[in-house]
Scaffold this motif. Structure first.
Motif, PDB file in Angstrom:
ATOM      1  N   GLN A  75     -72.523  94.620 -59.882  1.00  0.00           N
ATOM      2  CA  GLN A  75     -72.733  93.145 -59.959  1.00  0.00           C
ATOM      3  C   GLN A  75     -71.760  92.278 -59.113  1.00  0.00           C
ATOM      4  OE1 GLN A  75     -72.705  91.476 -64.217  1.00  0.00           O
ATOM      5  NE2 GLN A  75     -73.741  93.445 -64.937  1.00  0.00           N
ATOM      6  N   LEU A  76     -70.926  92.932 -58.549  1.00  0.00           N
ATOM      7  CA  LEU A  76     -69.750  92.297 -57.687  1.00  0.00           C
ATOM      8  C   LEU A  76     -70.284  91.437 -56.511  1.00  0.00           C
ATOM      9  CD1 LEU A  76     -66.921  92.102 -57.153  1.00  0.00           C
ATOM     10  CD2 LEU A  76     -66.989  94.306 -55.889  1.00  0.00           C
ATOM     11  N   PRO A  77     -71.286  91.568 -55.827  1.00  0.00           N
ATOM     12  CA  PRO A  77     -71.505  90.652 -54.721  1.00  0.00           C
ATOM     13  C   PRO A  77     -72.132  89.410 -55.222  1.00  0.00           C
ATOM     14  CG  PRO A  77     -72.303  92.940 -54.239  1.00  0.00           C
ATOM     15  CD  PRO A  77     -71.975  93.113 -55.654  1.00  0.00           C
ATOM     16  N   GLY A  78     -72.930  89.334 -56.283  1.00  0.00           N
ATOM     17  CA  GLY A  78     -73.361  88.086 -56.948  1.00  0.00           C
ATOM     18  C   GLY A  78     -72.095  87.360 -57.673  1.00  0.00           C
ATOM     19  N   LEU A  79     -71.179  87.864 -58.244  1.00  0.00           N
ATOM     20  CA  LEU A  79     -70.250  87.321 -58.926  1.00  0.00           C
ATOM     21  C   LEU A  79     -69.098  86.833 -57.941  1.00  0.00           C
ATOM     22  CD1 LEU A  79     -69.749  89.741 -62.148  1.00  0.00           C
ATOM     23  CD2 LEU A  79     -70.772  87.121 -62.086  1.00  0.00           C
ATOM     24  N   LEU A  80     -69.100  87.641 -56.843  1.00  0.00           N
ATOM     25  CA  LEU A  80     -68.083  87.130 -55.798  1.00  0.00           C
ATOM     26  C   LEU A  80     -68.625  85.858 -55.116  1.00  0.00           C
ATOM     27  CD1 LEU A  80     -65.396  87.685 -53.947  1.00  0.00           C
ATOM     28  CD2 LEU A  80     -67.051  88.902 -52.322  1.00  0.00           C
ATOM     29  N   ALA A  81     -69.845  85.767 -55.083  1.00  0.00           N
ATOM     30  CA  ALA A  81     -70.457  84.733 -54.414  1.00  0.00           C
ATOM     31  C   ALA A  81     -70.064  83.507 -55.498  1.00  0.00           C
ATOM     32  CB  ALA A  81     -71.930  84.880 -54.233  1.00  0.00           C
ATOM     33  N   TYR A  82     -70.476  83.716 -56.816  1.00  0.00           N
ATOM     34  CA  TYR A  82     -70.363  82.755 -57.828  1.00  0.00           C
ATOM     35  C   TYR A  82     -68.768  82.186 -57.673  1.00  0.00           C
ATOM     36  CZ  TYR A  82     -69.795  80.575 -62.189  1.00  0.00           C
ATOM     37  OH  TYR A  82     -69.597  79.489 -63.404  1.00  0.00           O
ATOM     38  N   VAL A  83     -67.577  83.166 -57.462  1.00  0.00           N
ATOM     39  CA  VAL A  83     -66.218  82.660 -57.438  1.00  0.00           C
ATOM     40  C   VAL A  83     -66.098  81.696 -56.461  1.00  0.00           C
ATOM     41  CG1 VAL A  83     -63.951  83.550 -57.152  1.00  0.00           C
ATOM     42  CG2 VAL A  83     -65.368  84.821 -58.880  1.00  0.00           C
ATOM     43  N   THR A  84     -66.730  82.153 -55.228  1.00  0.00           N
ATOM     44  CA  THR A  84     -66.317  81.467 -54.108  1.00  0.00           C
ATOM     45  C   THR A  84     -66.945  80.083 -53.967  1.00  0.00           C
ATOM     46  OG1 THR A  84     -67.869  82.513 -52.844  1.00  0.00           O
ATOM     47  CG2 THR A  84     -65.813  83.645 -52.678  1.00  0.00           C
ATOM     48  N   SER A  85     -68.093  80.134 -54.671  1.00  0.00           N
ATOM     49  CA  SER A  85     -68.771  78.628 -54.868  1.00  0.00           C
ATOM     50  C   SER A  85     -67.629  77.629 -55.403  1.00  0.00           C
ATOM     51  CB  SER A  85     -69.959  78.829 -55.814  1.00  0.00           C
ATOM     52  OG  SER A  85     -69.536  79.183 -57.051  1.00  0.00           O
ATOM     53  N   GLY A  86     -66.584  77.852 -56.182  1.00  0.00           N
ATOM     54  CA  GLY A  86     -65.712  77.200 -56.723  1.00  0.00           C
ATOM     55  C   GLY A  86     -64.422  76.615 -55.697  1.00  0.00           C
ATOM     56  N   PHE A  87     -64.619  77.058 -54.292  1.00  0.00           N
ATOM     57  CA  PHE A  87     -63.730  76.822 -53.436  1.00  0.00           C
ATOM     58  C   PHE A  87     -64.178  75.118 -53.215  1.00  0.00           C
ATOM     59  CE2 PHE A  87     -62.981  81.132 -51.393  1.00  0.00           C
ATOM     60  CZ  PHE A  87     -61.937  81.357 -52.658  1.00  0.00           C
ATOM     61  N   GLY A  88     -65.400  74.801 -53.208  1.00  0.00           N
ATOM     62  CA  GLY A  88     -65.995  73.400 -52.874  1.00  0.00           C
ATOM     63  C   GLY A  88     -65.528  72.592 -54.137  1.00  0.00           C
ATOM     64  N   ILE A  89     -65.159  72.844 -55.079  1.00  0.00           N
ATOM     65  CA  ILE A  89     -65.007  71.933 -56.147  1.00  0.00           C
ATOM     66  C   ILE A  89     -63.482  71.779 -56.344  1.00  0.00           C
ATOM     67  CG2 ILE A  89     -65.433  71.519 -58.632  1.00  0.00           C
ATOM     68  CD1 ILE A  89     -67.812  73.686 -58.460  1.00  0.00           C
ATOM     69  N   PRO A  90     -62.974  70.599 -56.368  1.00  0.00           N
ATOM     70  CA  PRO A  90     -61.425  70.413 -56.284  1.00  0.00           C
ATOM     71  C   PRO A  90     -60.752  70.955 -57.774  1.00  0.00           C
ATOM     72  CG  PRO A  90     -62.549  68.375 -55.347  1.00  0.00           C
ATOM     73  CD  PRO A  90     -63.568  69.332 -55.726  1.00  0.00           C
ATOM     74  N   SER A  91     -61.529  70.584 -58.834  1.00  0.00           N
ATOM     75  CA  SER A  91     -60.923  71.070 -60.169  1.00  0.00           C
ATOM     76  C   SER A  91     -60.996  72.489 -60.457  1.00  0.00           C
ATOM     77  CB  SER A  91     -61.414  70.032 -61.101  1.00  0.00           C
ATOM     78  OG  SER A  91     -62.944  70.291 -61.192  1.00  0.00           O
ATOM     79  N   VAL A  92     -61.775  73.263 -59.726  1.00  0.00           N
ATOM     80  CA  VAL A  92     -62.188  74.706 -60.032  1.00  0.00           C
ATOM     81  C   VAL A  92     -61.475  75.721 -58.893  1.00  0.00           C
ATOM     82  CG1 VAL A  92     -63.862  76.181 -60.124  1.00  0.00           C
ATOM     83  CG2 VAL A  92     -64.264  73.865 -61.143  1.00  0.00           C
ATOM     84  N   VAL A  93     -61.211  74.942 -57.830  1.00  0.00           N
ATOM     85  CA  VAL A  93     -60.512  75.814 -56.435  1.00  0.00           C
ATOM     86  C   VAL A  93     -59.370  76.672 -57.066  1.00  0.00           C
ATOM     87  CG1 VAL A  93     -59.065  73.923 -55.651  1.00  0.00           C
ATOM     88  CG2 VAL A  93     -59.852  75.698 -54.301  1.00  0.00           C
ATOM     89  N   SER A  94     -58.128  76.201 -58.006  1.00  0.00           N
ATOM     90  CA  SER A  94     -57.401  77.016 -58.081  1.00  0.00           C
ATOM     91  C   SER A  94     -57.918  78.434 -59.059  1.00  0.00           C
ATOM     92  CB  SER A  94     -56.331  76.428 -58.825  1.00  0.00           C
ATOM     93  OG  SER A  94     -56.839  75.967 -60.137  1.00  0.00           O
ATOM     94  N   ALA A  95     -58.928  78.132 -59.943  1.00  0.00           N
ATOM     95  CA  ALA A  95     -59.428  79.330 -60.574  1.00  0.00           C
ATOM     96  C   ALA A  95     -59.993  80.264 -59.634  1.00  0.00           C
ATOM     97  CB  ALA A  95     -60.011  78.656 -61.729  1.00  0.00           C
ATOM     98  N   ALA A  96     -60.643  79.572 -58.612  1.00  0.00           N
ATOM     99  CA  ALA A  96     -61.538  80.352 -57.610  1.00  0.00           C
ATOM    100  C   ALA A  96     -60.558  81.325 -56.783  1.00  0.00           C
ATOM    101  CB  ALA A  96     -62.423  79.517 -56.886  1.00  0.00           C
ATOM    102  N   ALA A  97     -59.526  80.589 -56.404  1.00  0.00           N
ATOM    103  CA  ALA A  97     -58.781  81.168 -55.328  1.00  0.00           C
ATOM    104  C   ALA A  97     -58.058  82.446 -56.210  1.00  0.00           C
ATOM    105  CB  ALA A  97     -57.394  80.399 -54.846  1.00  0.00           C
ATOM    106  N   GLN A  98     -57.615  82.194 -57.495  1.00  0.00           N
ATOM    107  CA  GLN A  98     -56.999  83.184 -58.103  1.00  0.00           C
ATOM    108  C   GLN A  98     -57.924  84.356 -58.468  1.00  0.00           C
ATOM    109  OE1 GLN A  98     -54.890  81.878 -61.846  1.00  0.00           O
ATOM    110  NE2 GLN A  98     -55.440  83.847 -62.877  1.00  0.00           N
ATOM    111  N   SER A  99     -59.102  84.186 -58.969  1.00  0.00           N
ATOM    112  CA  SER A  99     -60.212  85.263 -59.234  1.00  0.00           C
ATOM    113  C   SER A  99     -60.399  85.808 -57.850  1.00  0.00           C
ATOM    114  CB  SER A  99     -61.416  84.632 -59.871  1.00  0.00           C
ATOM    115  OG  SER A  99     -60.953  84.005 -61.386  1.00  0.00           O
TER     116      SER A  99
END
Length: 299
Positions: A125-149
């Motif tokens: 499941q890693l490729p799909g979940l990695l893509a989901y995590v990195t989608s958060g880079f474009g959302i200002p209120s989510v980017v810190s969680a995305a970078a940490q994960s």
């Protein structure tokens, strides 16, 4: 469940709610795992999650889902100690299809990062979940969680992710606009993956990583009268160069082999040496970052 007016609460009120979850709820869930067993608790959470997903379908209501996912995240420490692999994937696979609300995405993305060790052992499941995590880079209120994960995934799943190294570099090249602290997390994650590559590839990838920053610093140092903006930019460039050497740490080389970081630093040294003799060196922050860069490279 998160209050309906959570985003309108004061910072102190939001922090009070987070502390209630962080300590009281999380401890209660871990105690439940100790008494009833993690598998039983996760089964209950899974049933609740499925119910919340059904309820959300017609209305888009996301708060119940978010609360359930927070429970999943809070039990991670217990899950890592037991085999619950037949339950957890059913939850993880649903995350990319959740309603698109920033607060829900924030929690869901942190769930992925919290289960990085689990995903290393169950990488399908890693490729799909990695893509989901990195989608958060474009959302200002989510980017810190995305970078940490992202950093957690790269740390725990580094060897699995080496097969996606080109995609990771493409992703990193698009991260230039991230806040500095978040970019540092992403850089650290990429460093974990580079570090486990074959030594020859470590050299090439480290050169690729720092090449753009080194080229820009060369342009600044080539100007005998840099502007104030260029001096500030050089501070950032030196910091990123130093962080690259700090985060890329391949295994110790055998006798007769050249350490990849030393090989790259050796090529970079003439540029750094020029910095010591350039007007930018009059700036205390430049001095600090330049010395840090050298220290990180030779440590």
């Amino acid at each position: 469940v998160m209050p309906a007016d959570f985003e309108q609460l004061s910072e102190d009120e939001q922090e009070e709610f987070k502390n209630l979850r962080r300590y009281d709820l999380a401890h209660a869930l871990r105690d439940s795992c100790a008494v009833a067993g993690t598998e039983q608790v996760l089964h209950q959470v899974m049933e609740l999650f499925e119910q919340q997903m059904r309820d959300a379908a017609p209305t888009g209501e996301w708060r119940g889902i978010e609360a359930t996912l927070y429970a999943v995240r809070s039990t991670a420490r217990c899950v890592e100690l037991q085999d619950t692999s037949h339950v957890l994937p059913q939850i993880l696979v649903r995350l990319p299809s959740l309603p698109k609300h920033p607060l829900l995405q924030y929690t869901a993305i942190l769930v992925v990062g919290r289960y990085a060790e689990f995903l290393n052992k169950n990488p399908e499941q890693l490729p799909g979940l990695l893509a989901y995590v990195t989608s958060g880079f474009g959302i200002p209120s989510v980017v810190s969680a995305a970078a940490q994960s992202f950093q957690n995934l790269c740390n725990s799943c580094a060897r699995v992710l080496t097969r996606y190294i080109d995609q990771l570099f493409t992703l990193f090249d698009a991260c230039g606009a991230l806040p500095s602290d978040d970019l540092e997390e992403v850089l650290k994650g990429l460093g974990y993956v580079i570090s486990v590559l074959p030594l020859a590839e470590v050299t090439a990838r480290l050169e690729q990583l720092i090449g753009g920053w080194a080229n820009r610093l060369h342009v600044i140092v080539s100007n005998p009268t840099p502007s104030e903006a260029e001096v500030k930019e050089s501070i950032l460039l030196l910091h990123r160069l130093g962080s690259s050497f700090r985060f890329v740490k391949p295994p110790l080389v055998s006798e007769g082999e050249t350490d990849p970081c030393f090989a790259v630093f050796n090529k970079l040294w003439p540029l750094l040496d020029n910095c010591f003799n350039h007007p930018i060196f009059r700036n205390e922050d430049v001095v600090e970052e330049l010395c840090r860069c050298v220290r990180c490279a030779v440590a």
